[in-house]
Design an enzyme around this catalytic site. Structure first.
Site, PDB file in Angstrom:
ATOM      1  CE1 TYR A  35      -2.360   3.466   1.770  1.00 48.87           C
ATOM      2  CE2 TYR A  35      -4.040   2.108   0.729  1.00 48.87           C
ATOM      3  CZ  TYR A  35      -3.633   3.324   1.254  1.00 48.87           C
ATOM      4  OH  TYR A  35      -4.493   4.387   1.248  1.00 48.87           O
ATOM      5  CB  SER A  81      -1.715   9.233   8.996  1.00 50.11           C
ATOM      6  OG  SER A  81      -2.122   9.580   7.689  1.00 50.11           O
ATOM      7  CG  LEU A  82       3.125  12.161  10.879  1.00 45.69           C
ATOM      8  CD1 LEU A  82       4.358  11.937  11.741  1.00 45.69           C
ATOM      9  CD2 LEU A  82       2.937  13.638  10.603  1.00 45.69           C
ATOM     10  CD  GLU A 110       8.725  15.668  18.335  1.00 47.99           C
ATOM     11  OE1 GLU A 110       7.783  14.906  18.644  1.00 47.99           O
ATOM     12  OE2 GLU A 110       8.561  16.874  18.059  1.00 47.99           O
ATOM     13  CE  LYS A 112       5.438   6.471  12.857  1.00 50.35           C
ATOM     14  NZ  LYS A 112       4.888   5.209  13.375  1.00 50.35           N
ATOM     15  NE  ARG A 133      -4.322   8.432  12.865  1.00 52.82           N
ATOM     16  CZ  ARG A 133      -4.878   7.891  11.784  1.00 52.82           C
ATOM     17  NH1 ARG A 133      -5.549   6.758  11.894  1.00 52.82           N
ATOM     18  NH2 ARG A 133      -4.780   8.460  10.600  1.00 52.82           N
ATOM     19  CB  CYS A 404     -19.549 -17.131 -10.114  1.00 51.22           C
ATOM     20  SG  CYS A 404     -18.572 -16.090 -11.230  1.00 51.22           S
ATOM     21  CB  CYS A 424     -19.427 -13.000  -9.123  1.00 43.61           C
ATOM     22  SG  CYS A 424     -18.095 -13.740  -8.152  1.00 43.61           S
TER      23      CYS A 424
END
Length: 665
Positions: A35, A81-82, A110, A112, A133, A404, A424
């Site tokens: 992703y 989000s970042l 910083e 994470k 979140r 199917c 299907c």
């Protein structure tokens, strides 16, 4: 350019599908790294060809859904989000983009923290609410569990009103102790501290959460109206002074070389910490520069998260399983000999498509390399050829749908095989699951397993059948008692009141995302009006492209769809837009459309009250003074913000002048 356009459309399809599987179904078919890779590719294309960027692009989404164990509450402002960086090249591109936008810059680096993001609300200095979140827009109210964390002050030194955000986590010592207890009790241990922290905060009994010895690091203030900070480092220092726990390993650096040095240091030192980290967060330090750069709908432009390289392990590929998605895409999944990767046991990993299988020459029986890019979802990287069995065969995807039996096709320009049979079973079930999801009709309690049972028992064949279900249909189903059935029927009844945009999104019209559904619903107001729309008319609307316009019109012209809509209408499912139209929002003429900053102490009201009132009048209230600020309202003891306003020649009002404008004097 036609090839670029087709690739963008393909990336939209894949990313929307994967986001739905991961965030809504909680049943991902691809690793997070795939992703991220596709999203990264789409971002680069959109940067190079801005004409292909649309408002419903996956790059502006924030995917993901809150769990249902606790009350769901909307965040006052989204928990975005970042963007991710995976190597030095990504970081240098980020730095170049920053410097091209705002010039010379200082960064705050910083750690994470690998835990669960939380948002803490304080009113008059008291902790009143804590949310997870969730999907970024809606979180779970876990206030009582958060109260058990000693690092979270229940009352702070000043009677301030603000929201502070951070990461709740389980220290390694607490994790080891908890798992030892679980093993002694014959219970399944947690896979890693992150899962343990998330599971602990979702305990319905806060006494159990209290035993888990969680902690928290706070990293940002959502509303700096009542703070004096002009930089991220100053904001963290103010949190320290108020009694909050912030991570002291942060470091302010003057350029990208300093960022790279900080990453190199903590890549080697991360094992010495008493808690887990999965990367480094890099932020522009100056808050006014942050304000100037702004946000996309997905993430701030002024920050990025560097992810540590993924761990790789070797295991055996036992089989390849096929699944069919809502759009008919057939996805191969590797069935693996269970192996531990980055703290969790992995037995499945997506192979994405036939091209990837052939490109990497992956075969059943191979020893394969598995990794978790981003430390979350596994993927098959490659086969180890010198361990390949002599009898291995090249893998070929089937020619017919495993659900199917319909012949599979590959649409020109796509890598995926599709089943194009509208009847299907696998696609119909996936469509039903999509229809009841939170961003669609939001039917709480109607999960994947129940939908499968309903379909297999021939109680539902299409989405409209859901509204014809009766108690006697549901009671015989597995694990469906009287109370659960009553709650489900109430949820179905309640969903009938959803505004038109939820219905449009739920119908699963190809290429129609959440944002475009909102645009169409607000513009045409009723389903009857949408039935009359033409393709040429839709193309003229901002955010509606050629392909989407064609898809919507083709869908709505289908006689079967018209019958489906009539079937829904017969059960009183709402067919109208219920939201406020953008054109109907009227604000105070002195404030509407203006960018305003509040500074100093107000006598007649708190800065938070003033901020809320201004927003209701159509103003944009920001925390930092920039060249684009229209008005600064200065109370007593106004500091650096007032000085900056004078420097820029910004219009400055006293509190008395502000109140006069409020009252129309």
């Amino acid at each position: 350019m036609q090839g670029v356009k087709k690739r963008v459309e393909k990336l939209h399809d894949l990313l929307n599908q994967y986001s739905y599987e991961y965030y809504v179904q909680d049943n991902p078919s691809v690793p997070d790294s795939e992703y991220d890779k596709l999203l990264h590719e789409l971002i680069e294309i959109e940067e190079k060809y801005p004409e292909f960027k649309s408002t419903d692009s996956p790059t502006v989404r924030v995917g993901g859904e809150a769990q249902s164990s606790f009350e769901k509450v909307n965040h006052d402002t989204p928990m975005l989000s970042l963007g991710n960086a995976f190597n030095e090249e990504d970081l240098r591109k980020f730095d170049q983009r920053i410097r091209d936008s705002i010039g010379k810059v200082e960064y705050m680096c910083e750690l994470k923290i690998d835990g669960l993001a939380v948002s803490l609300k304080y009113e008059n200095g008291r902790f009143v609410q804590g949310l997870t979140r969730g999907d970024g827009t809606t979180g779970e109210d876990i206030t009582e569990n958060l109260r058990t964390i000693h690092a979270i002050p229940l009352k702070i030194k000043e009677p301030l009103n603000f929201e502070v955000r951070g990461e709740a986590y389980m220290p390694r010592r607490s994790f080891i102790h908890l798992n030892n207890e679980k093993e002694q009790n014959g219970e399944q241990p947690f896979a890693n501290p992150r899962n343990a922290a998330a599971g602990s905060l979702r305990q319905l009994d806060s006494k159990l959460a209290a035993k888990r010895k969680l902690s928290v690091f706070l990293y940002s203030v959502n509303d700096l109206t009542e703070f004096n900070a002009t930089t991220q480092s100053e904001a963290l220092e103010e949190l320290d002074q108020l009694g909050f726990k912030t991570n002291q390993e942060r470091e302010r650096v003057s350029d990208i070389e300093g960022v790279l040095n900080y990453i190199e240091k903590w890549t080697s030192k991360r094992g010495s910490l008493s808690y887990d980290i999965d990367g480094i967060v890099i932020k522009v330090n100056d808050l006014s520069q942050q304000e100037e750069m702004g946000y996309t709908q997905k993430s701030p432009r002024w920050a990025i998260a560097y992810k540590f390289p993924a761990e790789e392990v070797i295991t055996k590929l036992l089989d390849i399983e096929l699944s069919i998605g809502r759009t008919g895409v057939v996805t191969p999944t590797a069935i693996l000999e269970p192996v531990k990767v980055a703290g969790t046991t992995v037995s499945r990993a997506s192979l994405h498509n036939e091209d990837l299988i052939h490109e990497r020459d992956i075969r059943i029986g191979d020893s394969v390399v598995i990794k978790k890019a981003g430390d979350i979802i596994p993927e098959v990287v490659k086969s180890i050829l010198d361990r390949r069995p002599n009898e291995s065969e090249i893998y070929h995807m089937p020619t017919h749908c495993p659900s199917c039996g319909h012949e599979l096709v590959r649409i020109e320009g796509e890598v995926a095989l599709r089943c194009i049979n509208p009847k299907c079973q696998a696609q119909l079930i996936e469509g039903l699951i999509h229809f009841v999801s939170r961003q669609a009709m939001n039917i709480d309690g109607l999960g994947t397993k129940i939908i499968h049972q309903l379909y297999e028992n021939q109680l539902i064949k299409d989405v409209a059948d859901i509204f014809y279900l009766k108690e006697e249909d549901l009671l015989p189903l597995e694990r469906m008692g009287k109370k659960k059935v009553d709650n489900l029927l109430l949820a179905i009844e309640k969903s009938k009141e959803q505004s038109l945009e939820h219905l449009l999104f739920g119908l699963g019209i190809r290429h129609l995302g959440v944002k475009a559904s909102q645009v169409l619903a607000e513009r045409y107001e009723t389903m009857d009006q949408l039935f009359k729309v033409t393709e040429s008319e839709l193309i003229e609307i901002q955010d509606i492209g050629d392909k989407l316009a064609q898809s919507v019109v083709t869908y709505l012209e289908n006689s079967d769809i018209r019958s489906l809509i009539e079937k829904l209408s017969n059960k009183n499912v709402n067919m109208s837009y219920k939201g406020i139209k953008t054109t109907e929002i009227e604000g105070h003429p002195d404030f509407s459309g203006k960018t305003i900053v509040l500074t100093g102490k107000l006598e007649q009201m708190t800065r938070n009250e003033a901020s809320e009132w201004l927003k209701m009048q159509g103003a944009k209230v920001t925390n930092s003074v920039t060249k684009s600020t229209d008005i600064v309202i200065a109370g007593a003891d106004a500091g650096s913000k007032l000085a900056k306003a004078e420097k820029y020649g910004t219009e400055i009002w006293t509190e008395a002048a502000f109140i006069e404008k409020q009252n129309g004097i």
